[in-house]
Scaffold this motif. Structure first.
Motif, PDB file in Angstrom:
ATOM      1  N   PHE A  52       0.866  -1.557  -0.117  1.00 62.36           N
ATOM      2  CA  PHE A  52       0.014   0.067  -0.006  1.00 62.36           C
ATOM      3  C   PHE A  52       0.732   0.781   0.216  1.00 62.36           C
ATOM      4  O   PHE A  52       0.633   2.595  -0.895  1.00 62.36           O
ATOM      5  CB  PHE A  52      -0.918   0.265   1.647  1.00 62.36           C
ATOM      6  CG  PHE A  52      -1.997   1.107   1.440  1.00 62.36           C
ATOM      7  CD1 PHE A  52      -2.869   1.915   0.456  1.00 62.36           C
ATOM      8  CD2 PHE A  52      -1.616   1.411   2.775  1.00 62.36           C
ATOM      9  CE1 PHE A  52      -3.262   2.446  -0.185  1.00 62.36           C
ATOM     10  CE2 PHE A  52      -2.700   3.172   2.579  1.00 62.36           C
ATOM     11  CZ  PHE A  52      -3.217   3.498   1.572  1.00 62.36           C
ATOM     12  N   GLY A  53       2.205   0.948   0.535  1.00 60.96           N
ATOM     13  CA  GLY A  53       2.912   1.938   1.304  1.00 60.96           C
ATOM     14  C   GLY A  53       3.888   2.806  -0.682  1.00 60.96           C
ATOM     15  O   GLY A  53       3.739   3.523  -1.078  1.00 60.96           O
ATOM     16  N   ALA A  58       4.201   5.844  -5.664  1.00 60.57           N
ATOM     17  CA  ALA A  58       3.859   6.678  -6.970  1.00 60.57           C
ATOM     18  C   ALA A  58       3.298   6.669  -7.057  1.00 60.57           C
ATOM     19  O   ALA A  58       3.456   8.146  -8.577  1.00 60.57           O
ATOM     20  CB  ALA A  58       3.132   4.956  -6.890  1.00 60.57           C
ATOM     21  N   ALA A  59       2.097   7.432  -7.031  1.00 60.81           N
ATOM     22  CA  ALA A  59       0.733   8.653  -7.024  1.00 60.81           C
ATOM     23  C   ALA A  59       2.134  10.392  -7.102  1.00 60.81           C
ATOM     24  O   ALA A  59       1.890  10.648  -7.425  1.00 60.81           O
ATOM     25  CB  ALA A  59       0.152   8.680  -5.723  1.00 60.81           C
ATOM     26  N   ILE A  60       2.835  10.133  -5.369  1.00 63.32           N
ATOM     27  CA  ILE A  60       3.892  11.449  -5.740  1.00 63.32           C
ATOM     28  C   ILE A  60       4.746  11.356  -6.809  1.00 63.32           C
ATOM     29  O   ILE A  60       4.711  12.184  -7.160  1.00 63.32           O
ATOM     30  CB  ILE A  60       4.924  10.682  -4.080  1.00 63.32           C
ATOM     31  CG1 ILE A  60       3.323  10.894  -2.803  1.00 63.32           C
ATOM     32  CG2 ILE A  60       5.746  11.732  -4.377  1.00 63.32           C
ATOM     33  CD1 ILE A  60       4.357  10.569  -1.727  1.00 63.32           C
ATOM     34  N   LEU A  61       5.802  10.165  -6.588  1.00 62.32           N
ATOM     35  CA  LEU A  61       6.264   9.925  -8.050  1.00 62.32           C
ATOM     36  C   LEU A  61       5.646  10.603  -9.308  1.00 62.32           C
ATOM     37  O   LEU A  61       6.194  11.209  -9.639  1.00 62.32           O
ATOM     38  CB  LEU A  61       6.845   9.192  -8.197  1.00 62.32           C
ATOM     39  CG  LEU A  61       7.611   7.741  -7.279  1.00 62.32           C
ATOM     40  CD1 LEU A  61       8.382   6.747  -7.716  1.00 62.32           C
ATOM     41  CD2 LEU A  61       8.932   9.128  -6.746  1.00 62.32           C
ATOM     42  N   LEU A  62       4.280   9.831  -9.986  1.00 63.76           N
ATOM     43  CA  LEU A  62       3.634  10.681 -10.721  1.00 63.76           C
ATOM     44  C   LEU A  62       3.472  12.074 -10.772  1.00 63.76           C
ATOM     45  O   LEU A  62       3.246  12.674 -11.669  1.00 63.76           O
ATOM     46  CB  LEU A  62       2.554   9.643 -11.283  1.00 63.76           C
ATOM     47  CG  LEU A  62       1.554   8.375 -10.942  1.00 63.76           C
ATOM     48  CD1 LEU A  62       1.538   7.616 -11.796  1.00 63.76           C
ATOM     49  CD2 LEU A  62       3.449   8.084 -12.428  1.00 63.76           C
ATOM     50  N   LEU A  63       2.686  12.641  -9.265  1.00 64.52           N
ATOM     51  CA  LEU A  63       2.793  14.321  -8.789  1.00 64.52           C
ATOM     52  C   LEU A  63       3.456  14.895  -9.689  1.00 64.52           C
ATOM     53  O   LEU A  63       4.309  15.751 -10.618  1.00 64.52           O
ATOM     54  CB  LEU A  63       2.172  14.116  -8.075  1.00 64.52           C
ATOM     55  CG  LEU A  63       1.969  15.672  -7.519  1.00 64.52           C
ATOM     56  CD1 LEU A  63       0.462  15.971  -8.152  1.00 64.52           C
ATOM     57  CD2 LEU A  63       1.822  15.949  -5.725  1.00 64.52           C
ATOM     58  N   VAL A  73      -4.326  11.589  -9.363  1.00 64.88           N
ATOM     59  CA  VAL A  73      -5.434   9.937  -8.557  1.00 64.88           C
ATOM     60  C   VAL A  73      -4.632   9.251  -8.992  1.00 64.88           C
ATOM     61  O   VAL A  73      -4.428   8.923 -10.633  1.00 64.88           O
ATOM     62  CB  VAL A  73      -6.938  10.213  -8.480  1.00 64.88           C
ATOM     63  CG1 VAL A  73      -6.989   9.101  -8.023  1.00 64.88           C
ATOM     64  CG2 VAL A  73      -7.377  11.229  -8.130  1.00 64.88           C
ATOM     65  N   LEU A  74      -3.990   7.779  -8.691  1.00 68.75           N
ATOM     66  CA  LEU A  74      -3.456   6.838  -9.438  1.00 68.75           C
ATOM     67  C   LEU A  74      -4.681   5.866  -8.568  1.00 68.75           C
ATOM     68  O   LEU A  74      -4.494   5.312  -7.626  1.00 68.75           O
ATOM     69  CB  LEU A  74      -2.122   6.470  -9.015  1.00 68.75           C
ATOM     70  CG  LEU A  74      -1.976   4.932  -9.027  1.00 68.75           C
ATOM     71  CD1 LEU A  74      -1.613   4.796 -10.836  1.00 68.75           C
ATOM     72  CD2 LEU A  74      -0.538   4.832  -8.803  1.00 68.75           C
ATOM     73  N   GLN A  75      -4.834   4.973  -9.884  1.00 68.85           N
ATOM     74  CA  GLN A  75      -6.303   3.850  -9.384  1.00 68.85           C
ATOM     75  C   GLN A  75      -5.732   2.612 -10.143  1.00 68.85           C
ATOM     76  O   GLN A  75      -4.875   2.346 -11.486  1.00 68.85           O
ATOM     77  CB  GLN A  75      -7.163   3.746  -9.218  1.00 68.85           C
ATOM     78  CG  GLN A  75      -8.519   2.833  -9.624  1.00 68.85           C
ATOM     79  CD  GLN A  75     -10.272   3.813 -10.155  1.00 68.85           C
ATOM     80  OE1 GLN A  75     -10.629   4.483  -9.203  1.00 68.85           O
ATOM     81  NE2 GLN A  75     -10.717   2.720 -10.246  1.00 68.85           N
ATOM     82  N   LEU A  76      -5.409   1.393  -8.975  1.00 67.13           N
ATOM     83  CA  LEU A  76      -4.989  -0.059  -9.834  1.00 67.13           C
ATOM     84  C   LEU A  76      -6.041  -0.353  -9.365  1.00 67.13           C
ATOM     85  O   LEU A  76      -6.961  -1.312  -8.194  1.00 67.13           O
ATOM     86  CB  LEU A  76      -3.978  -0.351  -9.508  1.00 67.13           C
ATOM     87  CG  LEU A  76      -2.979   0.669  -8.736  1.00 67.13           C
ATOM     88  CD1 LEU A  76      -2.009  -0.446  -7.982  1.00 67.13           C
ATOM     89  CD2 LEU A  76      -2.431   1.001 -10.397  1.00 67.13           C
ATOM     90  N   HIS A 151       4.596  -1.800 -14.132  1.00 69.64           N
ATOM     91  CA  HIS A 151       3.323  -1.225 -14.503  1.00 69.64           C
ATOM     92  C   HIS A 151       3.234   0.906 -14.490  1.00 69.64           C
ATOM     93  O   HIS A 151       1.981   0.591 -15.361  1.00 69.64           O
ATOM     94  CB  HIS A 151       2.005  -0.844 -13.329  1.00 69.64           C
ATOM     95  CG  HIS A 151       1.422  -2.864 -13.216  1.00 69.64           C
ATOM     96  ND1 HIS A 151       0.534  -3.028 -14.375  1.00 69.64           N
ATOM     97  CD2 HIS A 151       1.586  -3.811 -13.008  1.00 69.64           C
ATOM     98  CE1 HIS A 151       0.419  -4.408 -14.132  1.00 69.64           C
ATOM     99  NE2 HIS A 151       1.442  -4.539 -12.834  1.00 69.64           N
ATOM    100  N   LEU A 152       3.657   1.085 -14.027  1.00 72.04           N
ATOM    101  CA  LEU A 152       4.039   2.749 -13.815  1.00 72.04           C
ATOM    102  C   LEU A 152       4.728   3.347 -14.384  1.00 72.04           C
ATOM    103  O   LEU A 152       4.754   4.407 -15.976  1.00 72.04           O
ATOM    104  CB  LEU A 152       4.877   2.913 -12.451  1.00 72.04           C
ATOM    105  CG  LEU A 152       3.879   2.986 -11.193  1.00 72.04           C
ATOM    106  CD1 LEU A 152       4.777   3.390 -10.577  1.00 72.04           C
ATOM    107  CD2 LEU A 152       2.587   3.815 -11.542  1.00 72.04           C
ATOM    108  N   ILE A 153       6.046   2.481 -14.931  1.00 71.22           N
ATOM    109  CA  ILE A 153       7.024   2.392 -16.389  1.00 71.22           C
ATOM    110  C   ILE A 153       5.689   1.814 -17.941  1.00 71.22           C
ATOM    111  O   ILE A 153       5.944   2.679 -18.923  1.00 71.22           O
ATOM    112  CB  ILE A 153       7.984   1.674 -16.447  1.00 71.22           C
ATOM    113  CG1 ILE A 153       9.239   1.572 -15.437  1.00 71.22           C
ATOM    114  CG2 ILE A 153       8.384   1.932 -17.567  1.00 71.22           C
ATOM    115  CD1 ILE A 153       9.861   1.392 -15.239  1.00 71.22           C
TER     116      ILE A 153
END
Length: 283
Positions: A52-53, A58-63, A73-76, A151-153
């Motif tokens: 979860f962490g 990951a949301a912080i990286l994308l921001l 917002v990142l929804q998996l 997935h993020l990449i």
């Protein structure tokens, strides 16, 4: 009346850095406090808390690549009804991140620490990038891998057209991003340098020390931002949320005093609101 959860841990530091020798920039954060607070609020065991962490990080990286973005917002979503988790949603704003998990309450303990062990290897990633003006940018992609970084990449490559590489290792997150002028040789140097950081260093060393592994690329710190697990819920938001519910459902939620108690799924705070409340009266 609201019962907000107290903030019990200090914020974590996101360091922005430049690699001039490779025409690359990046960010690094060790989210010890964020993961601990997320685990406390959602009552997660160590393995679940880590995954979860990492989704929060990951949301912080994308921001961080939104060029002044207001919200990410990142929804998996799992593509299988049999997965232990069905959804993880995280939301990052400048200085703050929060999230929640939709899961089956089986009671089983899973020791594996890959996102695929919770949601299945095939995931649907949906994102909202709100730049603070115009319409938010919304995107959805699917990919198959047990690892969240993959997935993020894939999302960044396919949907945002950004060349990036990401490490999610324990409570550490690193992302590098190609800048204009970064050719194949420069990008290979950046990726190779990051890949050579020893696992023991990724597990234990402070982010400031980890940046020394990029010294051959003339690494320079470009700024530091603080992030913590903080929720922005308030009585007005909750009142607006229940106003969208059918009256019959609201009637079923009434207690003896004519109040409706709702709980924020992000932080567990409880709000007691009068039925048919006008949100403007809660200021």
């Amino acid at each position: 009346m609201a019962e907000k959860q107290p903030i019990s841990v200090p914020d974590d530091s996101l360091i922005r850095f430049l690699l001039p020798e490779a025409h690359t920039r990046g960010v690094i954060i060790r989210g010890t406090g964020i993961i601990a607070e997320g685990a406390r609020i959602h009552r997660l065991d160590a393995a679940d808390a880590l995954l979860f962490g990492q989704s929060l990080l990951a949301a912080i990286l994308l921001l961080s690549i939104s060029k002044g973005g207001m919200r990410q917002v990142l929804q998996l979503d799992s593509t299988s009804d049999a997965s232990p988790w069905q959804r993880v949603l995280t939301e990052s704003r400048q200085g703050a991140v929060r999230g929640y998990i939709n899961r089956h309450e089986s009671g089983d303990t899973i020791d594996a620490t890959t996102i695929g062990s919770r949601l299945g290897n095939k995931l649907r990633i949906s994102t909202v990038r709100d730049l603070g003006f115009g319409h938010p940018y919304i995107s959805t992609v699917e990919h198959e891998s047990p690892f969240l970084a993959d997935h993020l990449i894939r999302y960044l490559t396919q949907s945002v057209q950004i060349r990036a590489d990401i490490i999610l290792h324990g409570d550490l997150a690193i992302m590098i991003e190609a800048m204009p002028g970064c050719d194949e040789e420069s990008w290979f140097k950046a990726v190779e340098t990051m890949a050579k950081i020893p696992d023991a260093a990724l597990e234990n060393e402070a982010p400031e020390r980890l940046l020394h592994y990029f010294d051959t690329l003339r690494c320079k710190q470009a700024g530091i931002d603080s992030y913590g697990y903080h929720c922005i819920c308030n009585p007005e938001q909750m009142a607006n949320a229940i106003q969208a519910m059918p009256n019959e459902q609201l009637d079923d939620m009434l207690d003896a005093s004519g109040q409706i108690t709702v709980t924020c799924q992000y932080c567990g705070s409880h709000y007691s609101l009068p039925h048919s409340v006008d949100a403007s009266r809660l200021q």
